[in-house]
Design a protein around this motif. Structure first.
Motif, PDB file in Angstrom:
ATOM      1  N   PRO A 113       3.736  30.626   3.213  1.00 44.16           N
ATOM      2  CA  PRO A 113       2.357  31.047   2.936  1.00 44.16           C
ATOM      3  C   PRO A 113       1.355  29.951   3.313  1.00 44.16           C
ATOM      4  O   PRO A 113       1.669  28.759   3.267  1.00 44.16           O
ATOM      5  CB  PRO A 113       2.335  31.277   1.426  1.00 44.16           C
ATOM      6  CG  PRO A 113       3.744  31.227   0.973  1.00 44.16           C
ATOM      7  CD  PRO A 113       4.537  30.528   2.015  1.00 44.16           C
ATOM      8  N   ILE A 115      -2.776  28.853   2.581  1.00 45.53           N
ATOM      9  CA  ILE A 115      -4.001  29.099   1.818  1.00 45.53           C
ATOM     10  C   ILE A 115      -4.975  27.955   2.073  1.00 45.53           C
ATOM     11  O   ILE A 115      -4.650  26.787   1.864  1.00 45.53           O
ATOM     12  CB  ILE A 115      -3.720  29.188   0.297  1.00 45.53           C
ATOM     13  CG1 ILE A 115      -2.783  30.350   0.005  1.00 45.53           C
ATOM     14  CG2 ILE A 115      -5.026  29.326  -0.485  1.00 45.53           C
ATOM     15  CD1 ILE A 115      -2.282  30.402  -1.431  1.00 45.53           C
ATOM     16  N   ASN A 116      -6.174  28.303   2.543  1.00 46.20           N
ATOM     17  CA  ASN A 116      -7.267  27.350   2.709  1.00 46.20           C
ATOM     18  C   ASN A 116      -8.488  27.981   2.051  1.00 46.20           C
ATOM     19  O   ASN A 116      -9.294  28.643   2.718  1.00 46.20           O
ATOM     20  CB  ASN A 116      -7.504  27.051   4.196  1.00 46.20           C
ATOM     21  CG  ASN A 116      -8.606  26.038   4.418  1.00 46.20           C
ATOM     22  OD1 ASN A 116      -9.432  25.780   3.547  1.00 46.20           O
ATOM     23  ND2 ASN A 116      -8.631  25.465   5.608  1.00 46.20           N
ATOM     24  N   GLN A 117      -8.610  27.806   0.738  1.00 45.04           N
ATOM     25  CA  GLN A 117      -9.693  28.445  -0.015  1.00 45.04           C
ATOM     26  C   GLN A 117     -11.056  27.931   0.415  1.00 45.04           C
ATOM     27  O   GLN A 117     -12.025  28.690   0.434  1.00 45.04           O
ATOM     28  CB  GLN A 117      -9.497  28.226  -1.514  1.00 45.04           C
ATOM     29  CG  GLN A 117      -8.357  29.035  -2.078  1.00 45.04           C
ATOM     30  CD  GLN A 117      -8.196  28.834  -3.584  1.00 45.04           C
ATOM     31  OE1 GLN A 117      -8.618  27.842  -4.144  1.00 45.04           O
ATOM     32  NE2 GLN A 117      -7.556  29.800  -4.218  1.00 45.04           N
ATOM     33  N   TYR A 122      -6.525  32.680   4.738  1.00 46.46           N
ATOM     34  CA  TYR A 122      -5.266  32.938   4.026  1.00 46.46           C
ATOM     35  C   TYR A 122      -4.297  33.578   5.015  1.00 46.46           C
ATOM     36  O   TYR A 122      -4.703  34.363   5.874  1.00 46.46           O
ATOM     37  CB  TYR A 122      -5.507  33.884   2.849  1.00 46.46           C
ATOM     38  CG  TYR A 122      -6.661  33.441   1.977  1.00 46.46           C
ATOM     39  CD1 TYR A 122      -6.468  32.509   0.969  1.00 46.46           C
ATOM     40  CD2 TYR A 122      -7.949  33.939   2.198  1.00 46.46           C
ATOM     41  CE1 TYR A 122      -7.541  32.089   0.186  1.00 46.46           C
ATOM     42  CE2 TYR A 122      -9.018  33.525   1.415  1.00 46.46           C
ATOM     43  CZ  TYR A 122      -8.803  32.594   0.415  1.00 46.46           C
ATOM     44  OH  TYR A 122      -9.858  32.166  -0.350  1.00 46.46           O
ATOM     45  N   VAL A 140      -3.536  35.343   9.873  1.00 46.71           N
ATOM     46  CA  VAL A 140      -4.548  34.730   9.011  1.00 46.71           C
ATOM     47  C   VAL A 140      -5.665  35.746   8.815  1.00 46.71           C
ATOM     48  O   VAL A 140      -5.945  36.564   9.694  1.00 46.71           O
ATOM     49  CB  VAL A 140      -5.117  33.406   9.595  1.00 46.71           C
ATOM     50  CG1 VAL A 140      -4.102  32.293   9.528  1.00 46.71           C
ATOM     51  CG2 VAL A 140      -5.609  33.588  11.009  1.00 46.71           C
ATOM     52  N   ASP A 142      -9.542  36.498   6.267  1.00 43.26           N
ATOM     53  CA  ASP A 142     -10.448  36.093   5.190  1.00 43.26           C
ATOM     54  C   ASP A 142     -10.433  37.136   4.084  1.00 43.26           C
ATOM     55  O   ASP A 142     -11.163  37.026   3.118  1.00 43.26           O
ATOM     56  CB  ASP A 142     -11.872  35.873   5.715  1.00 43.26           C
ATOM     57  CG  ASP A 142     -12.530  37.148   6.214  1.00 43.26           C
ATOM     58  OD1 ASP A 142     -11.850  38.194   6.307  1.00 43.26           O
ATOM     59  OD2 ASP A 142     -13.728  37.095   6.537  1.00 43.26           O
ATOM     60  N   SER A 143      -9.608  38.167   4.238  1.00 50.26           N
ATOM     61  CA  SER A 143      -9.412  39.265   3.282  1.00 50.26           C
ATOM     62  C   SER A 143     -10.603  40.212   3.185  1.00 50.26           C
ATOM     63  O   SER A 143     -10.560  41.156   2.416  1.00 50.26           O
ATOM     64  CB  SER A 143      -9.076  38.739   1.877  1.00 50.26           C
ATOM     65  OG  SER A 143      -7.932  37.943   1.931  1.00 50.26           O
TER      66      SER A 143
END
Length: 185
Positions: A113, A115-117, A122, A140, A142-143
């Motif tokens: 996984p 994750i780069n908040q 993501y 990848v 940004d949702s």
């Protein structure tokens, strides 16, 4: 007299053939050294940017899908962009299905996984080992608005032992792409 000459030839041949025992060579891998990767920001008219290895040539399609061609390694990283319009679940399922289509030939598929908040990135990196057509897959997002999938392919029949050094080098580039992915506002 002929028997004496024949006897001496046979004895000489036996002595000549009595050398040290022949040992098989130890198993080894071909050593391929690639230059240290140098990166520049990939500039395009697309809605995303990332760090591009300067050894690659970028080919841009009109739908923001890109091909990073590595002529030195006889391989390419394919990036496909899809906008998210309430279809994130479908895009995720398709990306995961694409990665697991290689399970027939793969020895193993490892999910990592990402994750780069801070930058809203993501995703998931799939490392494929074995004689599969693709050695790496990733996505990848940004949702909310953007979704990018990527695949690594070599222009050769899959032979994991032979392409392993190049696959490892390009997997590092894929990780760099994921880490440096930014969405344009």
């Amino acid at each position: 007299m002929k028997h004496n000459i024949l006897f001496f030839i046979v004895v000489a041949a036996l002595f000549a053939s009595c050398k040290d025992e022949v040992l098989p060579k130890p198993k080894a891998m071909l050593r391929l050294d690639y230059p240290t990767a140098e990166y520049t920001q990939a500039g395009s008219d697309c809605v995303y940017t990332f760090d591009q290895n300067m050894l690659s040539n970028i080919k841009e399609n009109e739908d923001c899908s890109l091909v990073l061609d590595y002529p030195m390694m006889n391989g390419s990283i394919y990036l496909t962009y899809k906008p998210v319009h309430g279809n994130l679940d479908t895009l995720l399922v398709d990306a995961q299905k694409l990665s697991y289509e290689h399970v027939v030939k793969a020895d193993n598929i490892v999910e990592q996984p990402f994750i780069n908040q801070e930058n809203g990135v993501y995703g998931m990196f799939y490392e494929v080992s074995g004689n599969a057509a693709s050695q790496s897959q990733f996505y990848v997002t940004d949702s909310i608005n953007h979704f990018v999938t990527g695949s690594l392919y070599f222009y050769a029949k899959p032979n994991y032992d032979s392409i392993l050094p190049a696959a490892m080098y390009l997997q590092n580039d894929i990780r760099r792409i994921m880490e440096s992915m930014r969405w344009k506002k």
